[in-house]
Motif scaffolding. Structure first.
Motif, PDB file in Angstrom:
ATOM      1  N   ALA A  85       0.822  -1.204   0.000  1.00 50.58           N
ATOM      2  CA  ALA A  85       0.000   0.000   0.000  1.00 50.58           C
ATOM      3  C   ALA A  85       0.855   1.254   0.000  1.00 50.58           C
ATOM      4  N   GLY A  86       2.075   1.153   0.465  1.00 52.36           N
ATOM      5  CA  GLY A  86       2.951   2.309   0.537  1.00 52.36           C
ATOM      6  C   GLY A  86       3.798   2.513  -0.705  1.00 52.36           C
ATOM      7  N   TYR A  87       3.571   1.715  -1.756  1.00 54.78           N
ATOM      8  CA  TYR A  87       4.402   1.788  -2.949  1.00 54.78           C
ATOM      9  C   TYR A  87       4.236   3.135  -3.640  1.00 54.78           C
ATOM     10  N   LEU A  88       5.364   3.753  -4.027  1.00 53.97           N
ATOM     11  CA  LEU A  88       5.356   4.996  -4.782  1.00 53.97           C
ATOM     12  C   LEU A  88       5.695   4.695  -6.232  1.00 53.97           C
ATOM     13  N   ASP A  89       4.994   5.355  -7.154  1.00 55.20           N
ATOM     14  CA  ASP A  89       5.202   5.077  -8.576  1.00 55.20           C
ATOM     15  C   ASP A  89       6.639   5.377  -8.993  1.00 55.20           C
ATOM     16  N   ASP A  90       7.127   6.538  -8.660  1.00 58.78           N
ATOM     17  CA  ASP A  90       8.495   6.904  -9.012  1.00 58.78           C
ATOM     18  C   ASP A  90       8.901   8.106  -8.175  1.00 58.78           C
ATOM     19  N   GLY A  91      10.118   8.547  -8.368  1.00 62.06           N
ATOM     20  CA  GLY A  91      10.591   9.677  -7.580  1.00 62.06           C
ATOM     21  C   GLY A  91      12.011  10.051  -7.937  1.00 62.06           C
ATOM     22  N   PHE A  92      12.523  11.071  -7.270  1.00 65.63           N
ATOM     23  CA  PHE A  92      13.856  11.574  -7.535  1.00 65.63           C
ATOM     24  C   PHE A  92      14.638  11.673  -6.229  1.00 65.63           C
ATOM     25  N   THR A  93      15.952  11.572  -6.351  1.00 65.04           N
ATOM     26  CA  THR A  93      16.839  11.790  -5.208  1.00 65.04           C
ATOM     27  C   THR A  93      17.992  12.693  -5.646  1.00 65.04           C
ATOM     28  N   ALA A  94      18.473  13.475  -4.705  1.00 64.04           N
ATOM     29  CA  ALA A  94      19.682  14.276  -4.920  1.00 64.04           C
ATOM     30  C   ALA A  94      20.717  13.795  -3.924  1.00 64.04           C
ATOM     31  N   GLN A  95      21.937  13.583  -4.401  1.00 62.51           N
ATOM     32  CA  GLN A  95      22.986  13.041  -3.530  1.00 62.51           C
ATOM     33  C   GLN A  95      24.256  13.862  -3.661  1.00 62.51           C
ATOM     34  N   MET A  96      24.841  14.205  -2.511  1.00 62.08           N
ATOM     35  CA  MET A  96      26.100  14.944  -2.463  1.00 62.08           C
ATOM     36  C   MET A  96      27.139  14.100  -1.743  1.00 62.08           C
ATOM     37  N   ASN A  97      28.286  13.960  -2.345  1.00 60.93           N
ATOM     38  CA  ASN A  97      29.378  13.164  -1.773  1.00 60.93           C
ATOM     39  C   ASN A  97      30.625  14.024  -1.617  1.00 60.93           C
ATOM     40  N   LEU A  98      31.321  13.820  -0.529  1.00 55.59           N
ATOM     41  CA  LEU A  98      32.620  14.442  -0.313  1.00 55.59           C
ATOM     42  C   LEU A  98      33.538  13.369   0.236  1.00 55.59           C
TER      43      LEU A  98
END
Length: 344
Positions: A85-98
């Motif tokens: 029931a909690g499934y999301l169709d799609d989405g985006f993520t932003a990632q910062m690495n150092l």
């Protein structure tokens, strides 16, 4: 350490405002495995093949610092069963690495063996749903991951590389300042590079690792002793609380097979299709007796504009099978990353 007033689940995308429990499955094993891959040595990506130095004249330190910013699309951003029931169709993520990398020198043993130990420190921050398609509901999954990695590659004749490694990973729910867990993972990998007459390189890696994980107990996460005593009484005592919410989270033995084809295109562009198989067998903790098999295939394109600036794009499809059907998922991930690097 502050408690976290939510229950997080690999198979639950909703926020449940109830009894505070430790986020045992806040991060799936696949997320942690991805983080651990960041500690791998980079000789596999050398389009020139493995370069062996027989006569080592210098063992000086070689520090470097790198940073990257990535933006990715995911067809299954919370990695849950699509029937949930909690499934999301799609989405985006932003990632910062150092990250800070320190080569600890090159040491030749005889004429056939070269040792190149290195140390890596990394700070990763991930923002889920930065465009707020789902409002604020995904912000509880925003996470910092701190990694310390140490590796000792042994470069052998015929382009074989045996690497002993150890990494420490600490994911933190930075919005609540809660340390989710700690993992300590020794590893052993064997890499064989096959330089081809065309200038391409086929790289095969087999790896074996074991993760020791530890997290806060429920008592550690609840700062109010009176409230915790009440929960303990309701649940039937301290032993019952510990059995349901163990501090040992997901100890596991993992073996991985990885095949990468490095293909230079022109003077700068490099294409690298890859396929990966991994199998994790949980030996203790929350997922005891569970087994996960992950299959993935992808394509990465990297273009360095300068020695210090590069842009890469990637597309990857992953399918996870598990003895726990609710933990299975499929996911397509694609994105762009900008990276800068400076060697001292």
């Amino acid at each position: 350490m502050l408690g976290c007033p939510f229950s997080f689940g690999e198979n639950n995308a909703t926020v449940i405002k109830s009894v505070p429990v430790p986020p045992n499955t806040f991060l799936s094993s696949d997320f942690l495995a991805g983080a651990l891959e960041s500690t791998s040595i980079e000789e596999e990506e050398d389009s020139m093949g493995t370069q062996r130095i027989i006569d080592v004249k210098s063992s000086k330190l070689s520090p470097s610092i790198s940073a990257s910013l990535g933006y990715n699309y995911s067809s299954n951003p919370v990695k849950v069963d699509q029937s949930s029931a909690g499934y999301l169709d799609d989405g985006f993520t932003a990632q910062m690495n150092l990250s800070f990398n320190m080569g600890l020198g090159e040491y030749g043993l005889g004429e056939e063996l070269l040792i190149t130990p290195s140390l890596m420190l990394m700070q990763m921050r991930t923002y889920n749903d930065p465009v707020k398609d789902y409002g604020e509901s995904q912000s509880v999954y925003d996470v910092d991951v701190q990694i310390i990695g140490f590796s000792i590659p042994f470069v052998l004749p015929d382009d074989f590389i045996v690497t002993l490694g150890r990494s420490y990973v600490r994911p933190i729910a930075f919005r609540t300042e809660n340390v989710i867990s700690y993992s300590n993972t020794p590893s052993l990998t064997l890499t064989k590079n096959f330089p081809l007459p065309t200038g391409d390189v086929l790289s095969f890696t087999a790896g074996l690792s074991y993760s020791f994980t530890e997290g806060d107990t429920l008592k550690d996460q609840i700062n109010d002793p009176t409230y915790y005593n009440f929960i303990e009484a309701v649940m039937g005592g301290a032993d019952s609380v510990l059995s349901q919410y163990p501090s040992n989270l997901q100890d596991s033995l993992t073996h991985t097979l990885n095949l990468v084809y490095l293909m230079p295109v022109g003077d700068r562009l490099t294409l690298s299709p890859s396929v990966v198989y991994s199998n994790s067998m949980y030996t203790s903790g929350s997922f005891t007796n569970r087994s996960d098999q992950t299959y993935s295939g992808g394509l990465n394109a990297a273009y360095p504009f300068f020695d210090w600036l590069s842009v890469s794009g990637s597309a990857n499809y992953m399918s996870k099978k598990s003895s726990d059907a609710s933990a299975e998922f499929k996911d397509f991930v694609g994105g762009v990353t900008i990276g800068v690097n400076y060697a001292f």
